[in-house]
Design an enzyme around this catalytic site. Sequence first.
Site, PDB file in Angstrom:
ATOM      1  N   ASN A  49       0.845  -1.207   0.000  1.00 49.36           N
ATOM      2  CA  ASN A  49       0.000   0.000   0.000  1.00 49.36           C
ATOM      3  C   ASN A  49       0.875   1.249   0.000  1.00 49.36           C
ATOM      4  O   ASN A  49       1.942   1.284   0.621  1.00 49.36           O
ATOM      5  CB  ASN A  49      -0.970   0.004   1.183  1.00 49.36           C
ATOM      6  CG  ASN A  49      -0.320  -0.099   2.541  1.00 49.36           C
ATOM      7  OD1 ASN A  49       0.717  -0.723   2.697  1.00 49.36           O
ATOM      8  ND2 ASN A  49      -0.923   0.509   3.535  1.00 49.36           N
ATOM      9  N   GLU A  58       0.267   5.376   0.491  1.00 52.67           N
ATOM     10  CA  GLU A  58      -0.726   6.370   0.875  1.00 52.67           C
ATOM     11  C   GLU A  58      -0.379   7.738   0.300  1.00 52.67           C
ATOM     12  O   GLU A  58       0.655   7.938  -0.329  1.00 52.67           O
ATOM     13  CB  GLU A  58      -0.823   6.406   2.412  1.00 52.67           C
ATOM     14  CG  GLU A  58      -1.246   5.046   2.944  1.00 52.67           C
ATOM     15  CD  GLU A  58      -1.440   4.990   4.441  1.00 52.67           C
ATOM     16  OE1 GLU A  58      -0.916   5.874   5.171  1.00 52.67           O
ATOM     17  OE2 GLU A  58      -2.117   4.044   4.890  1.00 52.67           O
ATOM     18  N   CYS A  66      -4.129   0.551  -2.400  1.00 53.22           N
ATOM     19  CA  CYS A  66      -3.937  -0.642  -1.564  1.00 53.22           C
ATOM     20  C   CYS A  66      -2.869  -1.563  -2.155  1.00 53.22           C
ATOM     21  O   CYS A  66      -2.579  -1.507  -3.361  1.00 53.22           O
ATOM     22  CB  CYS A  66      -5.235  -1.434  -1.464  1.00 53.22           C
ATOM     23  SG  CYS A  66      -6.583  -0.597  -0.626  1.00 53.22           S
ATOM     24  N   GLU A  80      -3.090  -4.670  -2.838  1.00 56.61           N
ATOM     25  CA  GLU A  80      -3.619  -5.574  -3.864  1.00 56.61           C
ATOM     26  C   GLU A  80      -3.647  -4.897  -5.226  1.00 56.61           C
ATOM     27  O   GLU A  80      -3.326  -5.508  -6.259  1.00 56.61           O
ATOM     28  CB  GLU A  80      -5.050  -6.005  -3.501  1.00 56.61           C
ATOM     29  CG  GLU A  80      -5.156  -6.783  -2.204  1.00 56.61           C
ATOM     30  CD  GLU A  80      -5.368  -5.899  -0.980  1.00 56.61           C
ATOM     31  OE1 GLU A  80      -4.828  -4.770  -0.942  1.00 56.61           O
ATOM     32  OE2 GLU A  80      -6.068  -6.333  -0.068  1.00 56.61           O
ATOM     33  N   CYS A  89     -10.682  -3.279  -4.172  1.00 58.50           N
ATOM     34  CA  CYS A  89      -9.721  -4.310  -4.597  1.00 58.50           C
ATOM     35  C   CYS A  89     -10.441  -5.589  -5.012  1.00 58.50           C
ATOM     36  O   CYS A  89     -10.015  -6.265  -5.961  1.00 58.50           O
ATOM     37  CB  CYS A  89      -8.716  -4.585  -3.486  1.00 58.50           C
ATOM     38  SG  CYS A  89      -7.595  -3.184  -3.234  1.00 58.50           S
TER      39      CYS A  89
END
Length: 131
Positions: free
Chosen positions: A42, A44, A53, A55, A88
């Site tokens: 991830n 940010e 994220c 994924e 996701c």
Amino acid sequence: MTHEDYKRLAIEALEYSYSPYSHFRVGACLVCENGEVFQGANFENASLGATICAERCAASNAIIKGNRRFKSIYISCDSGYAWPCGICRQVMNEFKSCDMQIWVGGKEVEWKMMKLSQLLPESFGPEDLGV
Ligand code: THU
């Protein structure tokens, strides 16, 4: 590569997490139908909604290398479980090559698995738009 390698790669990917706001690190290892694997973490953003994220980071890494057929994914965090968020799940639904296995776990907890169809029942996907 084995199941244990995928788990290890997901845990290793935690080190790439950029999560200064939540301090919640997530690492992923995405396994494609052809056996290729892609890590993700991830990352940010000060504008929190721009966060990506782990994924979707892994998915982007796969897509840009021409891999659009996802078989399974391993997702880890530092404690407890990080089940994939709704966005996701929807992204994985787009590129699944089968009913994907979604594994979650980490250094301190046992790994658990659920199928994407369990996490995203009655999904809307490419077939609904003739793709
Ligand atoms: N996050 C992921 O990367 N994957 C998940 O499965 C759940 C949440 C991230 C997004 C954000 O950086 C942090 O975890 C807290 O929500």
